[in-house]
Write a protein that holds these residues in place. Structure first.
Motif, PDB file in Angstrom:
ATOM      1  N   GLY A   1       0.691  -1.496   0.028  1.00  0.00           N
ATOM      2  CA  GLY A   1      -0.020   0.023  -0.196  1.00  0.00           C
ATOM      3  C   GLY A   1       0.823   1.353  -0.077  1.00  0.00           C
ATOM      4  O   GLY A   1       0.206   2.342  -0.059  1.00  0.00           O
ATOM      5  N   VAL A   2       2.097   0.982   0.200  1.00  0.00           N
ATOM      6  CA  VAL A   2       2.939   2.295   0.059  1.00  0.00           C
ATOM      7  C   VAL A   2       3.304   2.501  -1.363  1.00  0.00           C
ATOM      8  O   VAL A   2       3.393   1.769  -2.091  1.00  0.00           O
ATOM      9  CB  VAL A   2       4.299   1.901   0.650  1.00  0.00           C
ATOM     10  CG1 VAL A   2       5.270   3.259   0.829  1.00  0.00           C
ATOM     11  CG2 VAL A   2       3.910   1.482   2.147  1.00  0.00           C
TER      12      VAL A   2
ATOM     13  N   VAL B   1       7.556  14.676  -7.402  1.00  0.00           N
ATOM     14  CA  VAL B   1       8.053  15.517  -6.054  1.00  0.00           C
ATOM     15  C   VAL B   1       8.725  16.709  -6.709  1.00  0.00           C
ATOM     16  O   VAL B   1       8.484  18.056  -6.322  1.00  0.00           O
ATOM     17  CB  VAL B   1       8.824  14.991  -5.012  1.00  0.00           C
ATOM     18  CG1 VAL B   1       9.500  15.759  -4.006  1.00  0.00           C
ATOM     19  CG2 VAL B   1       7.979  13.955  -4.448  1.00  0.00           C
TER      20      VAL B   1
ATOM     21  N   THR C   1       4.642   6.812   5.929  1.00  0.00           N
ATOM     22  CA  THR C   1       4.317   5.559   5.938  1.00  0.00           C
ATOM     23  C   THR C   1       3.578   4.838   4.808  1.00  0.00           C
ATOM     24  O   THR C   1       4.116   3.964   4.042  1.00  0.00           O
ATOM     25  CB  THR C   1       3.496   5.065   7.043  1.00  0.00           C
ATOM     26  OG1 THR C   1       3.931   6.052   8.208  1.00  0.00           O
ATOM     27  CG2 THR C   1       3.639   3.584   7.738  1.00  0.00           C
ATOM     28  N   TYR C   2       2.537   5.516   4.328  1.00  0.00           N
ATOM     29  CA  TYR C   2       1.757   5.084   3.414  1.00  0.00           C
ATOM     30  C   TYR C   2       1.921   5.665   1.954  1.00  0.00           C
ATOM     31  O   TYR C   2       2.027   5.248   0.811  1.00  0.00           O
ATOM     32  CB  TYR C   2       0.277   5.250   3.706  1.00  0.00           C
ATOM     33  CG  TYR C   2      -0.185   4.399   4.750  1.00  0.00           C
ATOM     34  CD1 TYR C   2      -0.136   2.916   4.545  1.00  0.00           C
ATOM     35  CD2 TYR C   2      -0.312   4.857   5.986  1.00  0.00           C
ATOM     36  CE1 TYR C   2      -0.357   2.329   5.911  1.00  0.00           C
ATOM     37  CE2 TYR C   2      -0.723   4.050   7.155  1.00  0.00           C
ATOM     38  CZ  TYR C   2      -0.655   2.636   7.019  1.00  0.00           C
ATOM     39  OH  TYR C   2      -1.155   1.981   7.888  1.00  0.00           O
ATOM     40  N   MET C   3       2.084   7.105   1.940  1.00  0.00           N
ATOM     41  CA  MET C   3       2.423   7.811   0.735  1.00  0.00           C
ATOM     42  C   MET C   3       3.583   7.864   0.308  1.00  0.00           C
ATOM     43  O   MET C   3       3.951   8.202  -0.837  1.00  0.00           O
ATOM     44  CB  MET C   3       2.190   9.455   1.122  1.00  0.00           C
ATOM     45  CG  MET C   3       0.815   9.671   1.684  1.00  0.00           C
ATOM     46  SD  MET C   3      -0.592   9.328   0.521  1.00  0.00           S
ATOM     47  CE  MET C   3       0.031  10.391  -1.073  1.00  0.00           C
TER      48      MET C   3
ATOM     49  N   VAL D   1       6.025  10.630  -2.036  1.00  0.00           N
ATOM     50  CA  VAL D   1       5.275  11.802  -2.545  1.00  0.00           C
ATOM     51  C   VAL D   1       4.749  12.733  -1.739  1.00  0.00           C
ATOM     52  O   VAL D   1       4.572  13.909  -2.027  1.00  0.00           O
ATOM     53  CB  VAL D   1       4.180  10.993  -3.443  1.00  0.00           C
ATOM     54  CG1 VAL D   1       3.115  11.911  -4.062  1.00  0.00           C
ATOM     55  CG2 VAL D   1       4.564  10.030  -4.481  1.00  0.00           C
TER      56      VAL D   1
END
Lengths: 221, 51, 236
Positions: free
Chosen positions: B4-5, B13, C33-35, C38
């Motif tokens: 899920g990362v 970015v 953690t999840y992103m 980004v």
């Protein structure tokens, strides 16, 4: 109140006398509805699905023509200055003009419904509800529209400026009216029409009071 | 993939920071040049003009 | 006409803070953690969002003051705040699109905040356009103040209508859950953009004031050298 009625009579008379133009604008709206179907393609199901959106886009596009011309008579030969010299509250002039515009737009919206039904096969038995939404949406368009028309009628490039100023403002009207119309046509299993109509009512309350309050500052010299 | 990362994404970015820096710098410079031009026009009006 | 160096000092401070905050955010802060990486876009995105709202709120305040006091100084500030607010909001939309692509897989998602920002760019940008087409400075001041008040009052209605409209399709997870480790770059950049905004607005206000001065007292025609070409032009 009598002032409002007198001003209302003047504006309805003006609308009646420029009915040839209203018919031309109606033809414009109807041809826009025809063009939307060319843009989407002749698939009946798709057209039916988007019928409400097309109806409101058509009405929105034609409303800019109606609204932009609504102060035409007043802008000519300084008639507005003359009206402001009378012992009448400017708010009465605004409300009369806005009501006349709302009436003209509702009439046009109601007249566009048969076009929508025929072109997109979007018939519905709930005609009173549909007319109610058309009325609320037209009122929502005409409240800020009349105020901006008063401004832009005196500015250069008014045909461009009015939609530029008006379209972002009436996003909620468009969203709510399209949703409600669509639910009326396609059925409303979750009873959402009420909340969308409520949104339209809220928009109307806010803009009719705010614009009425500010109109005096717009026309003062 | 299943954690899920979101992996990577550094190019986004960098793009975001580059867009931000470019727009803010460009806008700042445009204001500055407009300010200089307005000042120049005022001084070009001549010392005899009093406001 | 104040010609102090305060705006330049603000902008200098802002640049320092922004470089500091961005370097921290880009290279030293841990990945989320999840992103993942980004998430680092947020160090530019969130401060821009806060300050765009702040600039437009200041424009609203200027509009109210301009209507109440009818002073040209407030109109100058209104013009400056509107322009800076529109630029920041447009920037916000671009950052939002760049953030949405790796996160949601599309450039544009009809997220209420993103959509409302886009509507605001057009609503307030239209007022800047209106200002271009009105010659009378007094009318321009009143009209743009009125339009600003109406557009500002419209923002919450737009937000709620879009949220309602979109929530019927999907619920978006919001990236607001920022843990302690991410606070500092965010705060530093927020103050950086704040000072940048203050510096730009005050400099832009001066530009507006100079232009107003020109309009109200146009440069007197110079006597000898100006007349000759006009007369020639009239003859031909």
């Amino acid at each position: 109140m009598t002032h409002l009625l007198a001003a209302l009579r003047k504006d309805f008379l003006l609308q009646w006398r420029t009915r040839a133009q209203a018919i031309a604008v109606y033809a414009f709206g109807a041809s826009a509805l025809l063009l939307f179907s060319f843009a989407v393609g002749p698939v009946a199901a798709t057209l039916r699905e988007h019928a409400a959106g097309f109806l409101w886009l058509g009405l929105l596009l034609s409303s800019t023509l109606t609204l932009a011309e609504s102060f035409h008579a007043e802008a000519e030969q300084h008639a507005l200055e003359g009206l402001l010299l009378l012992p009448v509250a400017p708010a009465a002039l605004y409300y009369a003009k806005a009501l006349a515009n709302a009436a003209a737009l509702s009439l046009m919206g109601a007249a566009l419904i048969p076009v929508m039904v025929i072109l997109y096969d979007a018939a519905t038995p709930r005609v009173p509800a549909l007319l109610g939404i058309v009325l609320l949406g037209s009122a929502g368009l005409s409240a800020p529209g009349t105020l901006y028309a008063a401004m832009t009628s005196q500015a250069r490039a008014r045909q461009t400026l009015l939609p530029l100023l008006l379209f972002p403002l009436v996003v909620p009207v468009l969203l709510a009216a399209v949703k409600a119309t669509s639910l009326i046509i396609h059925g409303d299993p979750m009873g959402q029409i009420r909340s969308w109509s409520l949104l339209l009512v809220c928009f109307n309350v806010i803009h009719w009071s705010l614009c009425g309050l500010l109109f005096e500052r717009v026309v003062e010299d | 993939m299943n954690t899920g990362v979101i992996q990577g994404g550094w190019e986004f970015v960098w793009a975001a920071y580059a867009v931000t820096a470019t727009i803010l710098t460009g806008y700042g410079l445009s204001i500055f040049s407009r300010y200089r031009a307005a000042l120049r026009r005022r001084s070009a009006a001549g010392p005899g003009v009093t406001r | 006409m104040a010609t102090s160096k305060t705006p330049y000092a603000c902008i200098g401070l802002a640049v320092t803070l922004l470089v500091w905050g961005s370097v921290w955010g880009l290279f030293y802060a841990p990945a989320e953690t999840y992103m993942g990486d980004v998430q680092r876009i947020m160090y530019a995105h969130v401060p821009t969002a806060w300050n765009a709202m702040l600039a437009l709120s200041f424009a609203f305040l200027c509009a109210l003051m301009s209507l109440w006091r009818s002073e040209m100084a407030w109109d100058n500030r209104l013009e400056a705040a509107l322009e800076v607010g529109v630029v920041l909001s447009a920037l916000l939309c671009m950052q939002g699109a760049i953030w949405a692509k790796p996160t949601w897989g599309v450039w544009w998602d009809w997220d209420p905040r993103l959509t409302t920002t886009a509507v605001m760019v057009f609503a307030f940008g239209a007022i800047l356009a209106l200002r271009q087409f009105v010659e009378d400075p007094v009318k321009r001041a009143t009209w743009s103040a009125v339009a600003t008040v109406i557009a500002f009052a419209d923002v919450p209605i737009v937000y709620f209508s879009v949220r309602w409209w979109n929530s019927l399709h999907q619920l978006q997870s919001s990236p607001e859950t920022v843990s302690k480790a991410f606070h500092w770059p965010l705060r530093i950049n927020a103050f950086g953009i704040l000072f940048l905004m203050i510096g730009l607005i005050s400099l832009r206000t001066r530009v507006a004031a100079l232009r107003r001065e020109e309009e109200l007292a146009p440069p007197l025609p110079e006597t000898a050298p100006r007349r000759a070409p006009i007369a020639e032009g009239a003859r031909s």
